[in-house]
Design a protein around this motif. Sequence first.
Motif, PDB file in Angstrom:
ATOM      1  N   SER A  44     -35.199  51.304 -71.514  1.00  0.00           N
ATOM      2  CA  SER A  44     -33.950  51.958 -71.899  1.00  0.00           C
ATOM      3  C   SER A  44     -32.834  51.434 -71.010  1.00  0.00           C
ATOM      4  CB  SER A  44     -34.071  53.477 -71.736  1.00  0.00           C
ATOM      5  OG  SER A  44     -34.179  53.820 -70.359  1.00  0.00           O
ATOM      6  N   GLY A  45     -31.586  51.725 -71.368  1.00  0.00           N
ATOM      7  CA  GLY A  45     -30.463  51.229 -70.594  1.00  0.00           C
ATOM      8  C   GLY A  45     -30.509  51.645 -69.134  1.00  0.00           C
ATOM      9  N   GLY A  46     -30.747  52.941 -68.904  1.00  0.00           N
ATOM     10  CA  GLY A  46     -30.812  53.441 -67.532  1.00  0.00           C
ATOM     11  C   GLY A  46     -31.950  52.823 -66.746  1.00  0.00           C
ATOM     12  N   GLN A  47     -33.096  52.646 -67.391  1.00  0.00           N
ATOM     13  CA  GLN A  47     -34.243  52.027 -66.726  1.00  0.00           C
ATOM     14  C   GLN A  47     -33.947  50.565 -66.380  1.00  0.00           C
ATOM     15  OE1 GLN A  47     -37.115  52.751 -69.818  1.00  0.00           O
ATOM     16  NE2 GLN A  47     -37.985  54.532 -68.780  1.00  0.00           N
ATOM     17  N   ALA A  48     -33.254  49.866 -67.282  1.00  0.00           N
ATOM     18  CA  ALA A  48     -32.916  48.466 -67.055  1.00  0.00           C
ATOM     19  C   ALA A  48     -31.957  48.320 -65.874  1.00  0.00           C
ATOM     20  CB  ALA A  48     -32.296  47.861 -68.316  1.00  0.00           C
ATOM     21  N   ASN A  57     -27.564  41.348 -61.823  1.00  0.00           N
ATOM     22  CA  ASN A  57     -28.250  42.236 -60.876  1.00  0.00           C
ATOM     23  C   ASN A  57     -27.251  42.955 -59.971  1.00  0.00           C
ATOM     24  OD1 ASN A  57     -30.563  41.211 -61.967  1.00  0.00           O
ATOM     25  ND2 ASN A  57     -31.276  40.178 -60.121  1.00  0.00           N
ATOM     26  N   ASP A  58     -26.220  42.213 -59.551  1.00  0.00           N
ATOM     27  CA  ASP A  58     -25.216  42.794 -58.659  1.00  0.00           C
ATOM     28  C   ASP A  58     -24.376  43.850 -59.376  1.00  0.00           C
ATOM     29  OD1 ASP A  58     -26.128  41.003 -56.742  1.00  0.00           O
ATOM     30  OD2 ASP A  58     -24.636  39.487 -57.279  1.00  0.00           O
ATOM     31  N   ILE A  59     -24.031  43.593 -60.629  1.00  0.00           N
ATOM     32  CA  ILE A  59     -23.281  44.594 -61.404  1.00  0.00           C
ATOM     33  C   ILE A  59     -24.131  45.842 -61.593  1.00  0.00           C
ATOM     34  CG2 ILE A  59     -22.250  45.121 -63.648  1.00  0.00           C
ATOM     35  CD1 ILE A  59     -21.365  42.222 -63.824  1.00  0.00           C
ATOM     36  N   ALA A  60     -25.418  45.654 -61.878  1.00  0.00           N
ATOM     37  CA  ALA A  60     -26.323  46.795 -62.036  1.00  0.00           C
ATOM     38  C   ALA A  60     -26.404  47.607 -60.752  1.00  0.00           C
ATOM     39  CB  ALA A  60     -27.707  46.313 -62.448  1.00  0.00           C
ATOM     40  N   VAL A  62     -23.277  50.571 -70.254  1.00  0.00           N
ATOM     41  CA  VAL A  62     -23.145  49.397 -69.392  1.00  0.00           C
ATOM     42  C   VAL A  62     -24.280  48.414 -69.659  1.00  0.00           C
ATOM     43  CG1 VAL A  62     -23.217  48.578 -67.002  1.00  0.00           C
ATOM     44  CG2 VAL A  62     -21.859  50.591 -67.588  1.00  0.00           C
ATOM     45  N   ALA A  63     -25.488  48.932 -69.818  1.00  0.00           N
ATOM     46  CA  ALA A  63     -26.638  48.069 -70.105  1.00  0.00           C
ATOM     47  C   ALA A  63     -26.446  47.319 -71.420  1.00  0.00           C
ATOM     48  CB  ALA A  63     -27.918  48.899 -70.145  1.00  0.00           C
ATOM     49  N   ARG A  64     -25.923  48.005 -72.425  1.00  0.00           N
ATOM     50  CA  ARG A  64     -25.678  47.339 -73.713  1.00  0.00           C
ATOM     51  C   ARG A  64     -24.595  46.281 -73.568  1.00  0.00           C
ATOM     52  NH1 ARG A  64     -26.331  52.553 -75.986  1.00  0.00           N
ATOM     53  NH2 ARG A  64     -24.090  52.850 -76.321  1.00  0.00           N
ATOM     54  N   ARG A  65     -23.535  46.595 -72.808  1.00  0.00           N
ATOM     55  CA  ARG A  65     -22.452  45.618 -72.628  1.00  0.00           C
ATOM     56  C   ARG A  65     -22.948  44.391 -71.875  1.00  0.00           C
ATOM     57  NH1 ARG A  65     -19.688  42.214 -72.566  1.00  0.00           N
ATOM     58  NH2 ARG A  65     -17.412  42.007 -72.511  1.00  0.00           N
ATOM     59  N   LEU A  66     -23.936  44.571 -71.008  1.00  0.00           N
ATOM     60  CA  LEU A  66     -24.524  43.459 -70.275  1.00  0.00           C
ATOM     61  C   LEU A  66     -25.629  42.757 -71.068  1.00  0.00           C
ATOM     62  CD1 LEU A  66     -24.786  45.077 -66.724  1.00  0.00           C
ATOM     63  CD2 LEU A  66     -23.342  43.123 -67.336  1.00  0.00           C
ATOM     64  N   SER A  67     -25.933  43.285 -72.261  1.00  0.00           N
ATOM     65  CA  SER A  67     -26.976  42.711 -73.130  1.00  0.00           C
ATOM     66  C   SER A  67     -28.328  42.648 -72.427  1.00  0.00           C
ATOM     67  CB  SER A  67     -26.571  41.308 -73.604  1.00  0.00           C
ATOM     68  OG  SER A  67     -25.350  41.342 -74.295  1.00  0.00           O
ATOM     69  N   LEU A  68     -28.695  43.736 -71.745  1.00  0.00           N
ATOM     70  CA  LEU A  68     -29.905  43.712 -70.933  1.00  0.00           C
ATOM     71  C   LEU A  68     -31.189  43.678 -71.748  1.00  0.00           C
ATOM     72  CD1 LEU A  68     -29.065  46.005 -67.893  1.00  0.00           C
ATOM     73  CD2 LEU A  68     -28.670  43.566 -68.235  1.00  0.00           C
ATOM     74  N   THR A  69     -31.120  43.985 -73.047  1.00  0.00           N
ATOM     75  CA  THR A  69     -32.334  43.857 -73.868  1.00  0.00           C
ATOM     76  C   THR A  69     -32.746  42.387 -73.988  1.00  0.00           C
ATOM     77  OG1 THR A  69     -30.960  43.851 -75.865  1.00  0.00           O
ATOM     78  CG2 THR A  69     -31.956  45.955 -75.210  1.00  0.00           C
ATOM     79  N   LYS A  70     -31.820  41.456 -73.695  1.00  0.00           N
ATOM     80  CA  LYS A  70     -32.136  40.030 -73.717  1.00  0.00           C
ATOM     81  C   LYS A  70     -32.745  39.556 -72.398  1.00  0.00           C
ATOM     82  CE  LYS A  70     -28.416  38.836 -76.953  1.00  0.00           C
ATOM     83  NZ  LYS A  70     -27.223  37.973 -77.163  1.00  0.00           N
ATOM     84  N   ILE A 111     -16.953  42.877 -66.062  1.00  0.00           N
ATOM     85  CA  ILE A 111     -17.816  42.048 -66.906  1.00  0.00           C
ATOM     86  C   ILE A 111     -16.989  41.011 -67.657  1.00  0.00           C
ATOM     87  CG2 ILE A 111     -19.354  42.055 -68.914  1.00  0.00           C
ATOM     88  CD1 ILE A 111     -20.302  44.840 -67.975  1.00  0.00           C
ATOM     89  N   GLU A 112     -15.871  41.441 -68.212  1.00  0.00           N
ATOM     90  CA  GLU A 112     -15.012  40.518 -68.951  1.00  0.00           C
ATOM     91  C   GLU A 112     -14.496  39.403 -68.037  1.00  0.00           C
ATOM     92  OE1 GLU A 112     -12.041  43.060 -70.574  1.00  0.00           O
ATOM     93  OE2 GLU A 112     -13.286  43.714 -72.263  1.00  0.00           O
ATOM     94  N   LYS A 113     -14.156  39.771 -66.811  1.00  0.00           N
ATOM     95  CA  LYS A 113     -13.671  38.774 -65.853  1.00  0.00           C
ATOM     96  C   LYS A 113     -14.763  37.761 -65.520  1.00  0.00           C
ATOM     97  CE  LYS A 113     -11.795  38.316 -61.162  1.00  0.00           C
ATOM     98  NZ  LYS A 113     -11.434  39.036 -59.917  1.00  0.00           N
TER      99      LYS A 113
END
Length: 455
Positions: free
Chosen positions: A221-225, A323-326, A205-213, A265-267
């Motif tokens: 890490s994804g879980g930490q983000a 933030n809300d999706i997370a 999910v973190a990767r799909r949300l591009s949280l590294t950006k 996310i797509e929506k």
Amino acid sequence: MFASKANKLIQRLRSPFKQRRYGDVATGEGSPGSGPSRLVLGIETSCDDTGAAVLNETGSILGESLHSQKEVHLRTGGIIPTVAQQLHREHIERVVHEALERSGVDPRQLSAVATTVKPGLALSLGVGLEFSLSFVRRHGTPFIPIHHMEAHALTVRLLQPVPFPFLVLLVSGGHSLLAVARGVDDFLLLGRTLDEAPGDTLDKVARRLSLTKHPLCSALSGGQAIERLARDGDRLRFPFKTPMGQAYDCSFSFAGLRNQIKLTIEKKEAEEGTGEEWEDGNKNVHVHILFGKGKATEIMSRMSASFPPSAGIKQGTLLSCVNDIAAATQHTVACHLAKRTHRAVLFCKANGLLPSLAPTLVVSGGVASNQYIRKALGVITEATGLRLLCPPAQFCTDNGVMIAWNGVERLREGKGILPPNADVSYQPKAPLGADLTSQVKAAAIRVPSIRINIS
């Protein structure tokens, strides 16, 4: 306060040869009538962390070293097994040498070498096993093969007295299971993941949300983000359905939840199409960060009027509602884990699998570091009268200490100790204990509704 106590405990553990008992550990060096404390080297390479540690029989951490591959895998968008294998090969000798050097222990002083051989990534397990077999044969040291999940389950006994039996929830990037620990090598499996593990879901999910950006998450890490952004999110905005609501067992499923999140996310990407200028700077997210939700809505409405609408923002662009999706993702994962654990508690009580006095739930594995998930499980243990125990975060993730401790426990009971010339192979997939999942399903225990409301 909890963090302060945990840090003090860790410092005591790291004091060489400090005379102290942990769990059911026998008397160590310096006790009347005893010989020198036995020493175990633990080696961990089951996934993407190369870890090594030396422990004595009292549970003192004499020396440790850990090499994390997190930064590399963040850049590649996930763990690539061949990359993980190469990094293990490049660092394992140094990591083991550092652990021994810091402990002041010569290899000839070791009573055993304990190494993770199952389950995990095949290429990663292979590196640790190959190195360990070469090491024990060179020094004539007994070898103890370790089940990765057994080590996670027993880690808490390094930190404080926890008698058997106890209920354990193990949650990580590669695993998710509920079991009753009845002994060092005696487990009853109550439930396991049917598809992917919770840590894997959070990472994807973190990767799909591009949280590294995201400016707050570039090194996480994804879980930490997800956990970091969820603090400022509204979990009620996206009411994801908790998985397996009509399955009255203790198994887990996260793939369906991830699909729900993907569609959301797509929506939102389609709804937030506001032209290239928005995409290039991720202005929507930065406005939220700088001004907060209320003011950001006003500012964004003015800015959107200045740009022509488009069919949608590009995948890889940060959403304003990230933030809300997370928050909603984290909450639904926590609820799923809590409800299945609740059923496991009721099954154990109905079948006399836990002591009536001070029954315990132990939660370990990388995902157990998530404080929101810990609080959700705390709601269940409070309602059912169990004691909740979680190792400090640094002992939840993969490390050499937990492997060495598992080796100490097995060495003391004389279980699974092999000669250095034994033929040992790794197992990428390996169940833990006797499988009771069909009995749990047949019991079809309906769990009373408990509100997981965490501020």
